[in-house]
Design an enzyme around this catalytic site. Structure first.
Site, PDB file in Angstrom:
ATOM      1  N   GLN A   1      -6.761  -0.903   3.722  1.00 12.63           N
ATOM      2  CA  GLN A   1      -5.940  -0.886   4.535  1.00 12.63           C
ATOM      3  C   GLN A   1      -6.638   0.301   4.954  1.00 12.63           C
ATOM      4  O   GLN A   1      -7.249   1.693   4.070  1.00 12.63           O
ATOM      5  CB  GLN A   1      -4.527  -0.340   3.981  1.00 12.63           C
ATOM      6  CG  GLN A   1      -4.007  -0.245   5.493  1.00 12.63           C
ATOM      7  CD  GLN A   1      -2.366   0.080   4.940  1.00 12.63           C
ATOM      8  OE1 GLN A   1      -2.204   0.908   4.628  1.00 12.63           O
ATOM      9  NE2 GLN A   1      -1.448  -0.450   6.164  1.00 12.63           N
TER      10      GLN A   1
ATOM     11  N   CYS B   1       2.577   3.396   9.664  1.00 15.32           N
ATOM     12  CA  CYS B   1       3.226   4.753   8.758  1.00 15.32           C
ATOM     13  C   CYS B   1       3.801   5.723   9.814  1.00 15.32           C
ATOM     14  O   CYS B   1       3.230   5.786  10.782  1.00 15.32           O
ATOM     15  CB  CYS B   1       1.584   5.378   8.678  1.00 15.32           C
ATOM     16  SG  CYS B   1       1.966   6.913   8.008  1.00 15.32           S
TER      17      CYS B   1
ATOM     18  N   GLY C   1       7.157  -2.022  -2.533  1.00 12.69           N
ATOM     19  CA  GLY C   1       6.719  -1.132  -2.326  1.00 12.69           C
ATOM     20  C   GLY C   1       7.665  -0.439  -3.855  1.00 12.69           C
ATOM     21  O   GLY C   1       7.187  -0.351  -4.449  1.00 12.69           O
ATOM     22  N   ARG C   2       8.482   0.724  -3.188  1.00 10.12           N
ATOM     23  CA  ARG C   2       9.485   1.498  -4.009  1.00 10.12           C
ATOM     24  C   ARG C   2       9.798   1.071  -5.534  1.00 10.12           C
ATOM     25  O   ARG C   2       9.502   1.381  -6.710  1.00 10.12           O
ATOM     26  CB  ARG C   2       9.898   2.280  -3.788  1.00 10.12           C
ATOM     27  CG  ARG C   2       8.872   3.471  -2.085  1.00 10.12           C
ATOM     28  CD  ARG C   2      10.248   3.514  -1.353  1.00 10.12           C
ATOM     29  NE  ARG C   2      11.138   2.691  -0.775  1.00 10.12           N
ATOM     30  CZ  ARG C   2      11.900   2.615   0.874  1.00 10.12           C
ATOM     31  NH1 ARG C   2      12.612   3.884   0.603  1.00 10.12           N
ATOM     32  NH2 ARG C   2      12.452   1.411   1.331  1.00 10.12           N
TER      33      ARG C   2
ATOM     34  N   ASN D   1       8.912  -7.130   4.126  1.00  4.76           N
ATOM     35  CA  ASN D   1       8.951  -5.819   3.177  1.00  4.76           C
ATOM     36  C   ASN D   1      10.174  -5.153   3.951  1.00  4.76           C
ATOM     37  O   ASN D   1      10.556  -5.315   4.774  1.00  4.76           O
ATOM     38  CB  ASN D   1       7.574  -4.984   4.001  1.00  4.76           C
ATOM     39  CG  ASN D   1       7.102  -3.677   3.310  1.00  4.76           C
ATOM     40  OD1 ASN D   1       6.634  -3.024   4.090  1.00  4.76           O
ATOM     41  ND2 ASN D   1       7.630  -3.709   2.081  1.00  4.76           N
ATOM     42  N   GLY D   2       9.870  -4.620   2.673  1.00 10.07           N
ATOM     43  CA  GLY D   2      11.778  -3.108   3.134  1.00 10.07           C
ATOM     44  C   GLY D   2      12.534  -3.550   2.211  1.00 10.07           C
ATOM     45  O   GLY D   2      13.609  -4.938   1.936  1.00 10.07           O
ATOM     46  N   ASP D   3      12.744  -2.423   1.201  1.00  3.85           N
ATOM     47  CA  ASP D   3      14.094  -2.958   0.083  1.00  3.85           C
ATOM     48  C   ASP D   3      13.392  -3.905  -0.700  1.00  3.85           C
ATOM     49  O   ASP D   3      15.009  -4.520  -0.992  1.00  3.85           O
ATOM     50  CB  ASP D   3      15.174  -2.900   0.774  1.00  3.85           C
ATOM     51  CG  ASP D   3      15.152  -1.380   0.924  1.00  3.85           C
ATOM     52  OD1 ASP D   3      14.292  -0.420   0.880  1.00  3.85           O
ATOM     53  OD2 ASP D   3      16.131  -0.704   1.851  1.00  3.85           O
TER      54      ASP D   3
ATOM     55  N   PRO E   1       1.285  -1.039   0.293  1.00  9.62           N
ATOM     56  CA  PRO E   1       1.095   0.251  -0.069  1.00  9.62           C
ATOM     57  C   PRO E   1       0.870   0.978  -0.124  1.00  9.62           C
ATOM     58  O   PRO E   1       1.633   1.090   0.611  1.00  9.62           O
ATOM     59  CB  PRO E   1      -0.626  -0.583   1.405  1.00  9.62           C
ATOM     60  CG  PRO E   1       0.202  -1.155   1.955  1.00  9.62           C
ATOM     61  CD  PRO E   1       0.888  -2.201   1.264  1.00  9.62           C
TER      62      PRO E   1
END
Ligand SMILES: Cc1cc2nc3c(=O)[nH]c(=O)nc-3n(C[C@H](O)[C@H](O)[C@H](O)COP(=O)(O)O)c2cc1C
Length: 348
Positions: free
Chosen positions: A77, A107, A231-232, A207-209, A22
């Site tokens: 979400q 967040c 994500g990114r 999650n993360g990178d 998200p």
């Protein structure tokens, strides 16, 4: 180590086990359509939506929760700090027919944390418990929770909060390895994802990178997670999820050309046309997506600057057309095309 290729949230099979994260201001309907057309996402998620706004019937919040009829599974979400409002928002959202409702506890935004929502909930396990319990009691569809590894480095308690979530009936957990105080920096530490996975019986998503096949494999191998969330990396390379999914499933991995990149980025622009109140709004969103999209591409920094400075959409498109045309030549072996362009610009 064998890497799984699916997981289940109650009876919903997430296959492939690669999830689109998200992202507020990014993963709206057009962006999720773009990712779904490319493929590879076993699950898509809306941007986070304020429970207070949903309860008050704010039109924008309902718009944010919309998804395509064939977008399944889809997770909506919500965030907030008041258990009864979160429960009401969850009820409203459930009526819209999603597969899953996800609670945001990750967040880092000051605005959200100031009201004890988002990652601030990680500092208050009892409030986190009350919220999950209230939402669980309000809905019948699967419920998941997304969090960071902790609020800060003295409070890395994702395993504790995730355990509470499981006790209260959550059916899946996503953990971004950063703490709130890391924002989007910090030194990679995925130990909390691994610890949580070892403690819980429900699926844990890392999650993360996660940007590409090597970083996805590293996440699976170092944490034993059931799936990965991107994500990114998906804005930078919308084919990332597909490529990861193909690799996990032992399929040939799609290679992307400058022509594909041009088609997808300019197609995205067409898809957001008219969604914002003004051309400025459309241009702003397009700049944001283009900025990520050109990261990591040869000489991408040059076009990024030009696009960011553009005053109109046609101006930004012109710069991108020129860039992709050069990128095509570069890919066909013309190693001087970008250098010549730089020299030409410097001579002006
Ligand atoms: C622009 C942007 C908006 C985000 N909005 C949300 C959000 O609405 N809800 C949420 O849970 N996380 C949000 N995140 C966090 C991402 O879902 C994800 O956890 C984080 O970016 C780390 O994953 P990545 O390294 O793959 O990007 C956002 C991240 C970015 C960059």
């Amino acid at each position: 180590m064998t890497v799984p290729n699916s997981y289940t949230v109650r009876d919903v099979r997430i296959f492939p086990n690669v999830v689109l994260a998200p992202m507020e201001g990014v993963t709206d309907l057009p962006f999720r359509r773009l990712i779904r057309e490319i493929g590879g996402a076993g699950l898509t998620c809306t941007e986070f939506i304020a429970s207070e706004g949903l309860k008050r019937g704010v039109g924008k919040m309902h718009e944010m929760a919309q998804f395509d009829d064939d977008e399944s599974p889809i997770s909506i979400q919500i965030y907030g700090r008041r258990p009864e409002v979160m429960a009401e928002a969850a009820r409203i959202v459930q009526d819209m027919g999603p597969t899953i409702i996800d609670i945001n506890m990750g967040c880092p935004s000051k605005k959200v944390c100031a009201h004890s929502g988002g990652s601030a909930l990680m500092k208050d396990p009892e409030l986190a418990r009350d919220i999950i319990r209230a939402v669980r009691g309000a809905i019948t569809i699967p419920l998941t929770v997304k969090m960071r590894s902790g609020f800060d480095h003295t409070n890395r308690n994702a395993d504790e909060i995730a355990y509470i979530a499981q006790e209260e009936g959550a059916e899946g957990i996503t953990i971004h390895w950063r703490t709130r105080s890391d924002l989007y920096g910090g030194e990679r530490a995925v130990d909390k994802i691994a610890e949580t996975k070892a403690k819980l019986s429900i699926p844990v998503i890392g999650n993360g990178d996660v940007l590409d096949i090597p970083s996805a494999m590293r996440m699976f191998e170092e944490t034993g997670c059931d799936g990965v969330m991107v994500g990114r990396g998906a804005i930078r390379n919308p084919w990332a999820l597909l490529q990861i999914a193909q690799h996990i499933n032992g399929q040939p991995v799609t290679e992307i050309t400058a022509t594909d990149r041009r088609r997808v980025l300019l197609g995205y622009l067409e898809s957001i046309n008219g969604r914002f109140r003004s051309e400025r709004g459309t241009l702003g969103r397009f700049k944001k997506i283009s900025n990520y999209f050109t990261k990591g591409l040869p000489y991408g920094g040059d076009v990024r600057t030009l696009v960011l400075r553009s005053q109109t959409i046609p101006e930004a498109v012109d710069h991108l057309e020129t860039y992709f045309e050069r990128l095509m030549r570069f890919e066909s072996g013309d190693n001087t095309v970008f250098r010549e362009a730089r020299d030409g610009a410097a001579a002006k």
